[in-house]
Design an enzyme around this catalytic site. Sequence first.
Site, mmCIF file in Angstrom:
data_model
loop_
_atom_site.group_PDB
_atom_site.id
_atom_site.type_symbol
_atom_site.label_atom_id
_atom_site.label_comp_id
_atom_site.label_asym_id
_atom_site.label_seq_id
_atom_site.Cartn_x
_atom_site.Cartn_y
_atom_site.Cartn_z
ATOM 1 N N GLY A 27 69.775 -6.778 -20.675
ATOM 2 C CA GLY A 27 69.177 -6.083 -19.618
ATOM 3 C C GLY A 27 68.210 -6.943 -18.914
ATOM 4 O O GLY A 27 67.492 -7.781 -19.337
ATOM 5 N N GLY A 29 65.146 -6.012 -15.777
ATOM 6 C CA GLY A 29 64.684 -4.871 -15.012
ATOM 7 C C GLY A 29 63.632 -5.503 -14.078
ATOM 8 O O GLY A 29 63.491 -6.676 -13.670
ATOM 9 N N GLY A 30 62.666 -4.645 -13.329
ATOM 10 C CA GLY A 30 61.810 -5.084 -12.475
ATOM 11 C C GLY A 30 60.696 -6.060 -13.074
ATOM 12 O O GLY A 30 60.104 -6.737 -12.362
ATOM 13 N N GLU A 33 62.963 -9.356 -19.036
ATOM 14 C CA GLU A 33 64.428 -9.568 -19.443
ATOM 15 C C GLU A 33 64.543 -9.306 -20.796
ATOM 16 O O GLU A 33 63.409 -9.463 -21.494
ATOM 17 C CB GLU A 33 64.620 -10.888 -19.041
ATOM 18 C CG GLU A 33 64.566 -11.618 -17.692
ATOM 19 C CD GLU A 33 64.805 -13.118 -17.562
ATOM 20 O OE1 GLU A 33 65.130 -13.673 -18.511
ATOM 21 O OE2 GLU A 33 64.698 -13.590 -16.388
ATOM 22 N N ILE A 34 65.640 -8.716 -20.943
ATOM 23 C CA ILE A 34 65.924 -8.167 -22.511
ATOM 24 C C ILE A 34 66.954 -8.773 -22.779
ATOM 25 O O ILE A 34 68.083 -8.890 -22.304
ATOM 26 C CB ILE A 34 66.001 -6.512 -22.296
ATOM 27 C CG1 ILE A 34 64.835 -5.766 -21.847
ATOM 28 C CG2 ILE A 34 66.378 -5.901 -23.756
ATOM 29 C CD1 ILE A 34 64.653 -5.355 -20.624
ATOM 30 N N LYS A 49 62.057 -8.383 -25.332
ATOM 31 C CA LYS A 49 61.773 -8.189 -23.986
ATOM 32 C C LYS A 49 60.764 -9.318 -23.632
ATOM 33 O O LYS A 49 59.614 -9.652 -24.356
ATOM 34 C CB LYS A 49 61.104 -6.778 -23.997
ATOM 35 C CG LYS A 49 60.930 -6.572 -22.366
ATOM 36 C CD LYS A 49 60.762 -5.037 -22.076
ATOM 37 C CE LYS A 49 60.070 -4.989 -20.746
ATOM 38 N NZ LYS A 49 60.219 -3.556 -20.327
ATOM 39 N N ASP A 140 57.619 6.280 -15.503
ATOM 40 C CA ASP A 140 58.675 5.761 -14.787
ATOM 41 C C ASP A 140 60.031 6.513 -15.589
ATOM 42 O O ASP A 140 60.897 5.717 -16.158
ATOM 43 C CB ASP A 140 58.687 4.210 -14.923
ATOM 44 C CG ASP A 140 59.824 3.648 -14.229
ATOM 45 O OD1 ASP A 140 60.479 4.275 -13.330
ATOM 46 O OD2 ASP A 140 59.967 2.333 -14.071
HETATM 47 N N1 LIG Z 1 65.206 -2.034 -27.127
HETATM 48 C C1 LIG Z 1 66.358 -2.209 -26.375
HETATM 49 N N2 LIG Z 1 67.484 -2.069 -26.846
HETATM 50 C C2 LIG Z 1 68.640 -2.025 -25.856
HETATM 51 N N3 LIG Z 1 68.389 -2.208 -24.668
HETATM 52 C C3 LIG Z 1 67.276 -2.237 -24.140
HETATM 53 C C4 LIG Z 1 66.022 -2.232 -24.832
HETATM 54 N N4 LIG Z 1 65.046 -2.375 -23.957
HETATM 55 C C5 LIG Z 1 65.492 -2.321 -22.929
HETATM 56 N N5 LIG Z 1 66.785 -2.436 -22.857
HETATM 57 C C6 LIG Z 1 67.926 -2.425 -21.674
HETATM 58 O O1 LIG Z 1 66.947 -3.132 -20.909
HETATM 59 C C7 LIG Z 1 66.957 -2.379 -19.493
HETATM 60 C C8 LIG Z 1 65.607 -2.787 -18.922
HETATM 61 O O2 LIG Z 1 64.832 -2.456 -20.034
HETATM 62 P P1 LIG Z 1 63.395 -2.153 -19.280
HETATM 63 O O3 LIG Z 1 63.228 -0.771 -18.688
HETATM 64 O O4 LIG Z 1 62.314 -2.251 -20.837
HETATM 65 O O5 LIG Z 1 62.933 -3.305 -18.615
HETATM 66 P P2 LIG Z 1 62.229 -3.360 -17.219
HETATM 67 O O6 LIG Z 1 61.885 -4.953 -16.913
HETATM 68 O O7 LIG Z 1 60.673 -2.499 -17.420
HETATM 69 O O8 LIG Z 1 62.915 -2.346 -16.208
HETATM 70 P P3 LIG Z 1 62.639 -1.580 -15.123
HETATM 71 O O9 LIG Z 1 61.391 -2.198 -14.361
HETATM 72 O O10 LIG Z 1 63.712 -1.591 -14.252
HETATM 73 O O11 LIG Z 1 62.476 -0.212 -15.576
HETATM 74 C C9 LIG Z 1 67.097 -1.111 -20.030
HETATM 75 O O12 LIG Z 1 67.580 -0.034 -18.996
HETATM 76 C C10 LIG Z 1 68.063 -1.255 -21.327
HETATM 77 O O13 LIG Z 1 69.468 -1.049 -20.688
#
Ligand SMILES: Nc1ncnc2c1ncn2[C@@H]1O[C@H](COP(=O)(O)OP(=O)(O)OP(=O)(O)O)[C@@H](O)[C@H]1O
Length: 778
Positions: A27, A29-30, A33-34, A49, A140
């Site tokens: 994954g 997101g903004g 990277e996960i 993450k 969020d």
């Molecule tokens: N612990 C986890 N296990 C499985 N998938 C995860 C996990 N953490 C995050 N993800 C995947 O990664 C995606 C993005 O994670 P997260 O929301 O933490 O990142 P972000 O960069 O803050 O994203 P955003 O800003 O879009 O909310 C999640 O929608 C999920 O699908």
Amino acid sequence: MSSHSSEDLLQPGHVIKERWKIVEKVGGGGFGEIYSAMDLVSKEIVAVKLESVQQAKQVLKMEVAVLKKLQGKEHVCRFIGCGRNKDFNYVVMSLQGKNLAELRRNQPKGTFSISTTLRVGVQILKGIENIHSVGFLHRDIKPSNFAMGTSINNQHVVYMLDFGLARQFTGPNGEIRAPRSAAGFRGTVRYASLAAHKNKEMGRQDDLWSLFYMLVEFSAGHLPWRKIKDKEQVGTMKEEVDPKVLLKTLPKEFEGFLDHIASLNYEDTPNYRYLQSIFELCIRKRGIKPSDPLDWEKASFDVSENLSTATNQLTGTSVVGAPQQTVESSLKPSLVKRDKPVMRELVENMAAKADVPVLNVSKEDAEERVPEEEQKDNPAEMFRRKEPKHSPRLRRRTREFRKSRPELLRLTGGGEGNASVDEGSNRPGMNDQMTTYTTQFAQADDDIVSNVAQMTKAPLTLMSQYRPSFEVSDEDTDDDLDASEDGDKKQDGKPTTNGHGSPRLQRKAAIVNQAGNRVSELRRSGLLQKFDPKAANQSPDRNALTRSQTLPDLERNQPNTAQSPSSLVPPNPMQKATSATNLPSALSRRSALRSSNNENRPPEVPPKPLEELSAQRLKEIHEEAEQEIAMTTTPSPTPLGQPLLENGEDLTMTPSTLRAKNGKMQWPPVQTNRRLSAGADLGIHAAALKDGKVTPEPSPVFQHRVVDKPVQNGNGDGLPDVLKSEGWIRYLIPRPPLDQILPSYMKTGCIAARRRRYRPTAILDSNSQWKEYVGKPM
Ligand SMILES: Nc1ncnc2c1ncn2[C@@H]1O[C@H](COP(=O)(O)OP(=O)(O)OP(=O)(O)O)[C@@H](O)[C@H]1O
């Protein structure tokens, strides 16, 4: 699986801190990277993450802080580690499965059933309550920030993700921080509350507004502003939308939900118990069981089951001797493909659950299962997958199956000649260490699907029906807006790319589901009844049926269950005007609310004690408990009916010497650090102390728990978090053996107690005195 690109911070194989070896990107997101990674110490697959140190907005620190604070609570990933190097900051946590945004989009109509909506909704509410209980707002709340567990133990558990935008709303002494006169927008436009749109300081109610929008989207498939990107425009729409439109697809009890959150100001503590009771009541009324499959589990199984029934019907053959349903083939293709490492356990667990054998299939074969290039426009073709080429056993059994089902092959023009099995080729370089996936008769199973698709096409033109409706639903599922849910996020956010299922995979899954639905229709029409008598008894849409019932109807049918949420709601004049059966007045009040500005809010009313709730119900509980105790032979150390403590009695003694002063009873020492499970074994139970006083008049929270709710107090010490956040500490007092009170409690409609996951929390006598207090999960 997200594809890797050279821009990714990490590539597969990279090892962080000599411990976490990157497997793949799951994954992005903004803000980060996960990745999934192998923990070389524990040998488990974990989530990592990352956040680039170059990133302007650094949020991982907050993420780590909140994640750590939440440890031990439900709906939270396990924190494993964190750190930083010259390139990135990282946090390691337990890996979950798909997020709810993906799961909804993968549904044929882009909606969740009411059953799924309610069951994930109530967990999200609990997650929100948990983060609030440690003094933080999430800010969020959105579907992609909630993911499902993947093991047999937690596959129905929703996990809250992403605390990067969290903000502490409490000060050092637990007081509510003063709101700033103007705060920047935080969150995601689609799910943001009106207050967030107006750049107001967000409070606890704003997370709940986002939950409400999520619920609407889950049940309706979309929000009215789904295609609008402009934040201001979306804000205007939210202000002007008719609540009736939003509530249309939700149970009518959710009027109360909306009313309650609309009544809250920044400083107000939401009545989580009340909101939870709405979910629980709806769940109970619909007879929804926690073990019922969730939509993404159900659809695939139904399809397979339905299709094999359809095959039998159409070919006139019996199921006996037909190949067994494969678990792997019943999983959605995208699910199998994306979550391979995580899915292994799930697949095996599902195999065990479905009682099907597990065969070893190579990782390569698993990957071949749904190659994009095979997804032709011909719907029947979409069902085809390559057979694992290396498996002689599979080929042999496929041949046997085909021989045993000549009529099937004749009907469809199929047969060995045109099968997609490449009998001659055997994949070289097969690797013993390849991942185990569950499958059996993959090709045969595919053939059933293909053949049914073709067979039904001729007499019923099913596929021509699937196609247009599927295309419509495809659009409805916001595929075109995949990025927008997250991409609308402000605060320097780059567009999100965390959708894993490609539109084609989703389409494929949609067609399979459509086929299943169509076969269900055939069943309902009676055409398939002969071959599956069980199907005749199935209600086509339990939710639709119950939805048409009125609240009073349903209440009448539930003599032994908890009170209706309307009776639990705080004494808010607005809520009085908006009983569940009084939508017009609710709407007019809401439009009045809309037209007023925020300075002109309705007056704040303190929560009403719930005496009227307790009187009748507690009396019943009391009587039931008395009867049951009377039936037991074990003498009780603290006879029921005897007041244990005087209300407000002063207990300001040191723990080691604490004794009751009322002369009626000797009290054991206060034990504040003991887990209640141990306490329960020792024959003690808990009350709550605050400022040296025993709980005075039971608070509404406790009364809710008594009549309506199992214990879900998070960290196992027997005291609900919400009370701890109010300053209560735990106090243990003698109690009768648990088995004497549990049965009576179960009669009160305590779902979790019925499931034996939780013990009930407290029983008061008819004078609202503490009588029993029982703790945490067994
Ligand atoms: N612990 C986890 N296990 C499985 N998938 C995860 C996990 N953490 C995050 N993800 C995947 O990664 C995606 C993005 O994670 P997260 O929301 O933490 O990142 P972000 O960069 O803050 O994203 P955003 O800003 O879009 O909310 C999640 O929608 C999920 O699908």
